[in-house]
Write a protein that holds these residues in place. Structure first.
Motif, PDB file in Angstrom:
ATOM      1  N   GLU A  60       0.781  -1.031  -0.034  1.00 39.87           N
ATOM      2  CA  GLU A  60      -0.022   0.130  -0.053  1.00 39.87           C
ATOM      3  C   GLU A  60       0.691   1.442  -0.078  1.00 39.87           C
ATOM      4  OE1 GLU A  60      -3.231   2.455  -0.439  1.00 39.87           O
ATOM      5  OE2 GLU A  60      -3.361   0.340  -0.528  1.00 39.87           O
ATOM      6  N   CYS A  61       1.810   1.184   0.583  1.00 40.74           N
ATOM      7  CA  CYS A  61       3.039   2.449   0.728  1.00 40.74           C
ATOM      8  C   CYS A  61       3.200   2.521  -0.738  1.00 40.74           C
ATOM      9  CB  CYS A  61       4.052   2.073   1.736  1.00 40.74           C
ATOM     10  SG  CYS A  61       5.309   3.241   1.697  1.00 40.74           S
ATOM     11  N   ALA A  62       4.024   1.268  -1.158  1.00 48.90           N
ATOM     12  CA  ALA A  62       4.322   1.541  -2.811  1.00 48.90           C
ATOM     13  C   ALA A  62       3.441   2.444  -3.593  1.00 48.90           C
ATOM     14  CB  ALA A  62       5.032   0.332  -2.986  1.00 48.90           C
ATOM     15  N   LEU A  63       1.997   1.673  -3.593  1.00 46.92           N
ATOM     16  CA  LEU A  63       1.014   2.082  -4.359  1.00 46.92           C
ATOM     17  C   LEU A  63       0.823   3.568  -4.322  1.00 46.92           C
ATOM     18  CD1 LEU A  63      -0.791   1.209  -6.590  1.00 46.92           C
ATOM     19  CD2 LEU A  63      -2.255   0.569  -4.921  1.00 46.92           C
ATOM     20  N   SER A  64       0.612   3.994  -3.080  1.00 46.56           N
ATOM     21  CA  SER A  64       0.326   5.273  -2.637  1.00 46.56           C
ATOM     22  C   SER A  64       1.321   6.343  -3.289  1.00 46.56           C
ATOM     23  CB  SER A  64      -0.010   5.599  -1.252  1.00 46.56           C
ATOM     24  OG  SER A  64      -1.295   4.625  -0.725  1.00 46.56           O
ATOM     25  N   PHE A  65       2.463   5.851  -2.981  1.00 51.89           N
ATOM     26  CA  PHE A  65       3.859   6.554  -3.399  1.00 51.89           C
ATOM     27  C   PHE A  65       3.823   6.768  -4.906  1.00 51.89           C
ATOM     28  CE2 PHE A  65       8.064   6.657  -5.297  1.00 51.89           C
ATOM     29  CZ  PHE A  65       8.451   8.038  -4.790  1.00 51.89           C
ATOM     30  N   LEU A  66       3.360   5.742  -5.724  1.00 50.74           N
ATOM     31  CA  LEU A  66       3.450   5.807  -7.353  1.00 50.74           C
ATOM     32  C   LEU A  66       2.380   6.912  -7.648  1.00 50.74           C
ATOM     33  CD1 LEU A  66       4.538   5.498  -9.868  1.00 50.74           C
ATOM     34  CD2 LEU A  66       3.612   3.189  -9.869  1.00 50.74           C
ATOM     35  N   ASN A  67       1.178   6.544  -7.203  1.00 47.64           N
ATOM     36  CA  ASN A  67       0.091   7.274  -7.436  1.00 47.64           C
ATOM     37  C   ASN A  67       0.074   9.007  -7.213  1.00 47.64           C
ATOM     38  OD1 ASN A  67      -1.883   5.807  -8.984  1.00 47.64           O
ATOM     39  ND2 ASN A  67      -2.277   4.644  -7.421  1.00 47.64           N
ATOM     40  N   MET A  68       0.962   9.300  -5.875  1.00 48.22           N
ATOM     41  CA  MET A  68       1.251  10.586  -5.733  1.00 48.22           C
ATOM     42  C   MET A  68       2.154  11.251  -6.673  1.00 48.22           C
ATOM     43  SD  MET A  68       2.585  12.125  -2.145  1.00 48.22           S
ATOM     44  CE  MET A  68       4.262  11.117  -2.131  1.00 48.22           C
ATOM     45  N   LEU A 100       2.623  10.321  -9.888  1.00 41.40           N
ATOM     46  CA  LEU A 100       2.058  10.345 -11.012  1.00 41.40           C
ATOM     47  C   LEU A 100       1.305  11.784 -11.194  1.00 41.40           C
ATOM     48  CD1 LEU A 100       0.690   6.742 -11.986  1.00 41.40           C
ATOM     49  CD2 LEU A 100       2.916   7.902 -12.809  1.00 41.40           C
ATOM     50  N   SER A 101       0.551  12.192  -9.966  1.00 40.49           N
ATOM     51  CA  SER A 101      -0.033  13.406  -9.861  1.00 40.49           C
ATOM     52  C   SER A 101       0.556  14.340  -9.805  1.00 40.49           C
ATOM     53  CB  SER A 101      -0.929  13.230  -8.534  1.00 40.49           C
ATOM     54  OG  SER A 101      -1.806  14.259  -8.249  1.00 40.49           O
ATOM     55  N   ASP A 102       1.800  14.368  -8.874  1.00 44.10           N
ATOM     56  CA  ASP A 102       2.825  15.606  -9.063  1.00 44.10           C
ATOM     57  C   ASP A 102       3.150  15.631 -10.330  1.00 44.10           C
ATOM     58  OD1 ASP A 102       2.191  15.733  -6.395  1.00 44.10           O
ATOM     59  OD2 ASP A 102       4.007  14.645  -5.412  1.00 44.10           O
ATOM     60  N   MET A 103       3.475  14.831 -11.128  1.00 44.33           N
ATOM     61  CA  MET A 103       4.224  14.860 -12.405  1.00 44.33           C
ATOM     62  C   MET A 103       3.242  15.454 -13.512  1.00 44.33           C
ATOM     63  SD  MET A 103       6.605  11.430 -12.742  1.00 44.33           S
ATOM     64  CE  MET A 103       6.988  11.897 -14.341  1.00 44.33           C
ATOM     65  N   GLY A 104       1.824  15.437 -13.126  1.00 45.90           N
ATOM     66  CA  GLY A 104       0.870  16.135 -14.087  1.00 45.90           C
ATOM     67  C   GLY A 104       0.607  15.008 -15.094  1.00 45.90           C
ATOM     68  N   VAL A 105       1.017  13.724 -14.875  1.00 43.20           N
ATOM     69  CA  VAL A 105       0.778  12.729 -16.013  1.00 43.20           C
ATOM     70  C   VAL A 105      -0.992  12.068 -15.758  1.00 43.20           C
ATOM     71  CG1 VAL A 105       1.307  10.586 -16.881  1.00 43.20           C
ATOM     72  CG2 VAL A 105       3.044  12.322 -16.140  1.00 43.20           C
ATOM     73  N   ASP A 106      -1.608  12.027 -17.000  1.00 38.47           N
ATOM     74  CA  ASP A 106      -2.940  11.458 -16.798  1.00 38.47           C
ATOM     75  C   ASP A 106      -2.794   9.934 -16.742  1.00 38.47           C
ATOM     76  OD1 ASP A 106      -5.638  10.773 -16.813  1.00 38.47           O
ATOM     77  OD2 ASP A 106      -5.839  11.424 -18.974  1.00 38.47           O
ATOM     78  N   ALA A 107      -2.607   9.471 -15.470  1.00 39.12           N
ATOM     79  CA  ALA A 107      -2.250   7.919 -15.552  1.00 39.12           C
ATOM     80  C   ALA A 107      -2.338   7.651 -13.918  1.00 39.12           C
ATOM     81  CB  ALA A 107      -0.994   7.460 -16.023  1.00 39.12           C
ATOM     82  N   LYS A 108      -2.737   6.227 -13.854  1.00 36.12           N
ATOM     83  CA  LYS A 108      -2.939   5.684 -12.371  1.00 36.12           C
ATOM     84  C   LYS A 108      -2.158   4.282 -12.408  1.00 36.12           C
ATOM     85  CE  LYS A 108      -7.371   3.350 -12.826  1.00 36.12           C
ATOM     86  NZ  LYS A 108      -8.683   3.266 -12.323  1.00 36.12           N
ATOM     87  N   ALA A 109      -1.867   4.019 -11.159  1.00 34.96           N
ATOM     88  CA  ALA A 109      -1.114   2.738 -10.835  1.00 34.96           C
ATOM     89  C   ALA A 109      -2.023   1.699 -10.076  1.00 34.96           C
ATOM     90  CB  ALA A 109       0.562   2.947 -10.242  1.00 34.96           C
TER      91      ALA A 109
END
Length: 218
Positions: free
Chosen positions: A43-51, A53-62
């Motif tokens: 959960e830590c890894a998943l939350s980090f990656l989605n955060m 992606l959001s900070d990078m302004g990329v329209d994507a999710k993990a």
């Protein structure tokens, strides 16, 4: 006058000349021991990656998908897939951007679990099935390069690769006759040398290069 000592008895059979049967092949490719990743670390890894992606302004999710067998050392790794219209841009040249993202993602459960430098935590991060396609490309490259080394009876140096890609090349070539591999260089410049190991190699070394053999075919 003292008698001369008797000469040492000759061996019944001389050691065989180096050949494919006697020449050492590359060692079996092994992967580091993988420590189990807990649900909290996932959960830590998943939350980090989605955060990220959001900070990078990329329209994507993990999201986590089916675990990924490595195909080399028998390990099976948790696998994340990044999906979305903007996901493709995150692959980069030969997956360099994707590798950097995966490295950051793997630091999260490692630090969260209080792992030591000897622990090995790995989560595969993929986009549009890129890693499997890349692996197929590398295995085909390994076979072509091995055939070329056999045909021209010479060593061939490949372009620099990351550790994962080098393991794929080593793994694909290790059972091919008359060919072996080893790595040279350091860090991002580390590359694989595909070596011809035919039975005639020792004889050619003893004779030395022929005058006309100043150039090799590419």
């Amino acid at each position: 006058k003292p008698a001369k000592p008797a000469p040492a008895p000759k061996k019944e059979q001389a050691a065989p000349a180096p050949s494919q049967e006697s020449a050492p092949k590359a060692r079996a490719i092994k992967e580091p021991k993988v420590i189990e990743i807990t649900d909290e670390e996932r959960e830590c890894a998943l939350s980090f990656l989605n955060m990220l992606l959001s900070d990078m302004g990329v329209d994507a999710k993990a999201e986590f998908v089916e675990d990924e067998p490595s195909g080399i050392g028998g390990n099976t790794y948790p696998r994340m897939e990044i999906t979305g219209e903007g996901a493709g841009i995150l692959i980069g040249h030969h997956g360099e951007t994707l590798d950097a993202i995966q490295y950051l993602v793997n630091l999260c459960p490692h630090r969260k679990g209080g792992g030591t430098s000897k622990d090995f935590v790995k989560i595969i991060v993929d986009i549009e099935n890129y890693r499997r396609k890349r692996e197929e490309t590398l295995r085909a490259l390994a076979r072509r390069t091995a055939a070329k080394a056999q045909k021209y009876r010479r060593n061939i140096v490949l372009e620099p690769m990351n550790p994962f890609e080098r393991r794929i090349i080593h793994s694909e070539i290790q059972d091919i006759e008359n060919v072996s591999t080893h790595s040279v260089g350091r860090d991002e410049n580390r590359k694989i040398v595909v070596c011809y190991e035919g039975a005639d190699k020792v004889d050619r070394r003893r004779r030395g290069p022929r005058p006309e053999a100043n150039k090799t075919e590419e």
